[in-house]
Design an enzyme around this catalytic site. Structure first.
Site, mmCIF file in Angstrom:
data_model
loop_
_atom_site.group_PDB
_atom_site.id
_atom_site.type_symbol
_atom_site.label_atom_id
_atom_site.label_comp_id
_atom_site.label_asym_id
_atom_site.label_seq_id
_atom_site.Cartn_x
_atom_site.Cartn_y
_atom_site.Cartn_z
ATOM 1 C CG ASP A 164 -2.053 -1.067 1.048
ATOM 2 O OD1 ASP A 164 -1.853 -1.990 0.241
ATOM 3 O OD2 ASP A 164 -3.080 -0.987 1.723
ATOM 4 C CD GLU B 269 -5.011 -4.225 9.567
ATOM 5 O OE1 GLU B 269 -5.756 -3.599 10.359
ATOM 6 O OE2 GLU B 269 -4.998 -4.023 8.348
#
Ligand SMILES: *[C@@H]1O[C@H](CO)[C@@H](O)[C@H](O)[C@H]1NC(C)=O
Ligand SMILES: *[C@@H]1O[C@H](CO)[C@@H](O)[C@H](O)[C@H]1NC(C)=O
Ligand SMILES: *[C@@H]1O[C@H](CO)[C@@H](O)[C@H](O)[C@H]1NC(C)=O
Length: 787
Positions: free
Chosen positions: A526, A755
């Site tokens: 990302d 996460e």
């Protein structure tokens, strides 16, 4: 995948395929061949016009066609599983025709409170902890849910013609629970109401045969009221709980014990139809109890027969297999760490889902539907990302294949069947309108020039090195091989760079000045910083290393399943892409002693408030103080720089290995007490926002998938001969200890695997539970990272 920006939880469901746009313009050409008796001139004219028309049509509507499906290992599409991972508890079979079973519940807070229905996993529900602590992804699962007013257990087992479940509601004193179970039809099955709980609904189903749903309560005094809803209305899959609440009413009853008046919310039976495509039963519980549920043949007996004995056996087999595969028990881990290990696997397997529907794909003529697809896949996170992500799936199966290689092959084949004729696979599977409802508009459309790391090759590499798998599933691997070949050539062809050995992720925005460093979503990393000014001359190190891995895997597969010519072809690709001297030439900076991206780059960029015309007056823009020039991106050292190590392109005796190990171990760069951070602390991009609204994501935080890959490479370099063996061994030991201790501590504190982890405090961050690739902590804890 820019996951952080997703809407709040829940995701979507198995999806009624939406109306289809025709994707078959080519069939139009066929009729023209029957015109042969016509005058030749007219015929030529007609053909000319038709060709123009076809050309235009195809140009305007590029076709998106799937390859014909390949078949994987056998499975029974009529067997039930916990394949609705976005629900706290939902079951279905692996067929688009499968009825959907689910559970909802809420605390009765009448006369004042509105019902806060729990159905889709949602971080906003404020549930303290939930998750599978035993599950095999196939035949059973055990889950705990700590809601504010009750502790709930959902245990289930698969049966030949259905399933059995035991739901335990342990209520806090004075609390009342409203529990709902539903079935909805996805084909023309309809449900009818039976006469008592033991036959609460009956169904005639073409797909599953006749079946019934039975319910039994351990303590019948716990049940204050039962109500049923039957409707034939076509209820959109994301509206189930609205329908239930909308069809509820309140009545006042006296409590049998105290005679005091009490309010109860229950289903409004006056609106019921005779039968329904949606059937719901609600139980108002005034005491703790166990609820046994069974879906099975009509003539079957009670719901709870032998449940305990059977689940005991499943549980025992699971534990035995777990220990045989991972060998955790006799290692020096704490009880909490050992529990975390089991939860890591169970939630990964219990998070596997099944979906069907269409993708939206951006083409030159607008959005097109691509499909219909079915997908069998694990998910990154049940509340937040309950759908398939291509590169995540590679990491998921690094774990799954250890426990159940057949399951991994079923998943890999399912992904291979999403492949478009060109070799492209969508990187995110948002199937159907309900799925789309949960994803911001700008992220729904998949683009056909956008790739995602081919991490599934890593899994295939392990599978083809596993003799037992090759002996048993060689036939499946042989069918997967041509798909991987197509994928490889698609990547080589569409993501090429300026030379044969350099590559570039497509999809960066070359014109924006609103991002500090334009994102590279296709890379999976990302916002990990790349060259500041995206351009065609860029060379992306990670992509180059992925392709080197692909070529190695194809070389091996072609030896087994290809012709001699195939094997010669892939040996050449392998040599070309694994040529270390060439890698050094393309990506190594001697001055900075590291591997880097190359591109149009300025080291003097910043986000600053800039005056703009219009009502906003100011906005954050990227300002570039010194013009970008072509060079290595050396002011970013981080995960990208580690790919030559992770994918083992560095020879064991090279000074580049030493330099990389030194950088890993340097606390000023990547080393922390909690694992390796994603971007060096000395980089100007460390913890930098990408826009006014985008906080850092892959710019410092600790990610477990990359830490796993590094550990697995360190293990490799520690196990083979070379001057830096001991160095690799030491770093391996320390890094593993840091990761296990921190994740164990956070698990103890919160009950979740997260996460990512904060590189300065070690705290879990982002979505949770996140039992996608963070579950690789189990592989890290076992000694078998590699085999
Ligand atoms: C779940 O509940 C069972 C039974 O109460 C308990 O033994 C187990 O420790 C719990 N597991 C977790 C992970 O909370
Ligand atoms: C096991 O771990 C404990 C706590 O981390 C440590 O004190 C002990 O020395 C370890 N024992 C062995 C045999 O490694
Ligand atoms: C690139 O960014 C600009 C400005 O932020 C935006 O207007 C444009 O639509 C973006 N281009 C693409 C292809 O996303």
């Amino acid at each position: 995948m820019n996951r952080r920006r997703r809407n709040r939880g829940g995701g979507f469901d198995e999806g009624v395929p939406s109306a289809t746009i025709s994707l078959e313009p080519r069939t139009r050409s066929r009729s023209f061949f029957s015109f042969c008796s016509w005058d030749f001139g007219i015929l030529a004219f007609v053909i000319f016009i038709a060709s123009c028309y076809m050309f235009l049509y195809i140009y305007m509507n590029p076709t998106i066609d799937k390859l014909p499906p390949i078949s994987g290992p056998d499975y029974d599409s009529k067997q039930w599983g916990s394949y609705r991972p976005h629900l706290y508890f939902g079951l279905r079979t692996r067929s688009p025709q499968s009825p959907l079973f689910g559970m909802m519940w809420y605390e009765s807070q009448l006369p004042h409170g509105r019902p806060q229905v729990r159905h889709w996993c949602d971080q906003n529900d404020g549930i303290n902890r939930y998750g599978w602590y035993e599950a095999d992804g196939r035949s059973f699962g055990k889950q705990n849910i700590s809601d504010k007013f009750a502790t709930i257990h959902t245990d289930w087992i698969q049966e030949a013609n259905g399933f059995k479940a035991k739901i335990n509601f342990d209520l806090k004193p004075g609390k009342i629970a409203n529990v709902l179970f539903y079935l909805t039809s996805q084909d023309n099955t309809v449900f009818k109401q039976g006469y008592h709980l033991n036959e609460v609904f009956k169904a005639k189903s073409e797909f599953l045969g006749d079946f019934k749903l039975s319910i039994e309560l351990k303590d019948e005094r716990a049940l204050f009221m039962k109500s049923v809803l039957l409707t034939n209305e076509k209820v959109p899959i994301n509206m189930y709980q609205d329908i239930v609440v909308g069809n509820s009413e309140i009545s006042v009853e006296s409590n049998p014990g105290s005679q005091e008046k009490m309010f109860f919310m229950h289903l409004n039976e006056k609106v019921n139809e005779r039968d329904g495509r949606m059937a719901v039963v609600q139980l108002n519980l005034i005491k703790s109890t166990e609820i046994y549920i069974k879906l099975g043949k009509i003539e079957n007996q009670g719901a709870n027969s032998d449940f305990e004995k059977e689940i005991q056996k499943k549980s025992q087999n699971f534990k035995t297999k777990f220990e045989k595969v991972f060998e955790i028990e006799n290692k020096n881990y704490t009880a909490v760490q050992k529990t975390m290990a089991k939860v890591a696997l169970s939630n990964m397997l219990g998070g596997i889902g099944y979906w069907n529907g269409f993708n939206k794909v951006q083409t030159s003529s607008g959005l097109q539907n691509y499909g219909p697809h079915t997908l069998f896949s694990a998910v990154p996170s049940r509340p937040f990302f309950p759908r398939g992500f291509l590169w995540d799936e590679g990491f998921h199966n690094m774990l799954i294949r250890k426990f159940d290689p057949k399951l991994s092959l079923e998943i890999v084949v399912s992904w291979m069947n999403l492949m478009e004729q060109s070799g492209w696979i969508p990187r995110e599977m948002i199937l159907g309108p309900e799925a789309e409802a949960r994803v911001p508009q700008e992220y729904i459309a998949q683009k056909m020039d956008v790739a995602n790391p081919p991490s599934l090759f890593y899994v295939i590499d392990k599978l083809v090195h596993d003799e037992k798998v090759v002996a048993k599933y060689g036939g499946v691997l042989a069918k997967i091989y041509p798909r991987l070949e197509k994928w490889f050539f698609w990547l080589r062809g569409t993501q090429h760079g300026t030379s044969k050995t350099t590559f570039r992720w497509r999809g960066r925005n070359e014109t924006t000045n609103l991002e500090l460093n334009p994102k590279t979503l296709s890379s999976g990393l990302d916002d990990y910083p790349r060259a500041s000014h995206p351009s065609d001359i860029e060379r992306h190190l990670d992509l180059r290393c992925w392709l080197a891995l692909c070529a190695r895997v194809l070389e091996r597969l072609s030896k087994f399943y290809g012709t001699d010519a195939d094997h010669r072809k892939f040996s050449k690709h392998m040599e070309e892409l694994n040529d270390f001297d060439q890698l050094v030439q393309d990506h190594w900076s001697e001055e900075h002693q590291g591997f880097y991206d190359y591109g149009k780059h300025s080291e003097d960029v910043a986000l600053a408030m800039v005056p703009v015309p219009g009502p906003k007056r100011v906005e954050y823009q990227r300002v570039t103080a010194r013009a970008a020039t072509n060079k290595f991106v050396t002011n970013v050292y981080g995960y990208n720089s580690l790919y030559p190590l992770m994918l083992r392109l560095i020879p064991a005796d090279s000074k580049h290995l030493k330099a990389t190990l030194d950088k890993i171990r340097d606390p000023k760069l990547l080393w922390t007490k909690f694992g390796l951070r994603s971007v060096s602390k000395t980089s100007p991009y460390y913890q930098a926002r990408n826009t006014e609204h985008d906080p850092p994501y892959w710019r410092g935080y600790i990610w477990i998938n990359i830490n796993y890959m590094v550990l697995s490479a360190l293990r490799h370099y520690a196990d083979i001969d070379g001057p830096y063996r001991e160095n690799a061994e030491n770093i391996f030991g320390e890094l593993r200890k840091n990761l296990v201790e921190n994740m164990g501590k956070q698990f103890d504190k919160t009950g979740y695997i997260w996460e990512n982890y904060d590189d300065s405090t070690g705290q879990g961050r982002g979505s949770h539970p996140f039992n996608g690739w963070s579950s690789l902590i189990l592989m890290i804890m076992s000694d078998k990272l590699e085999t």
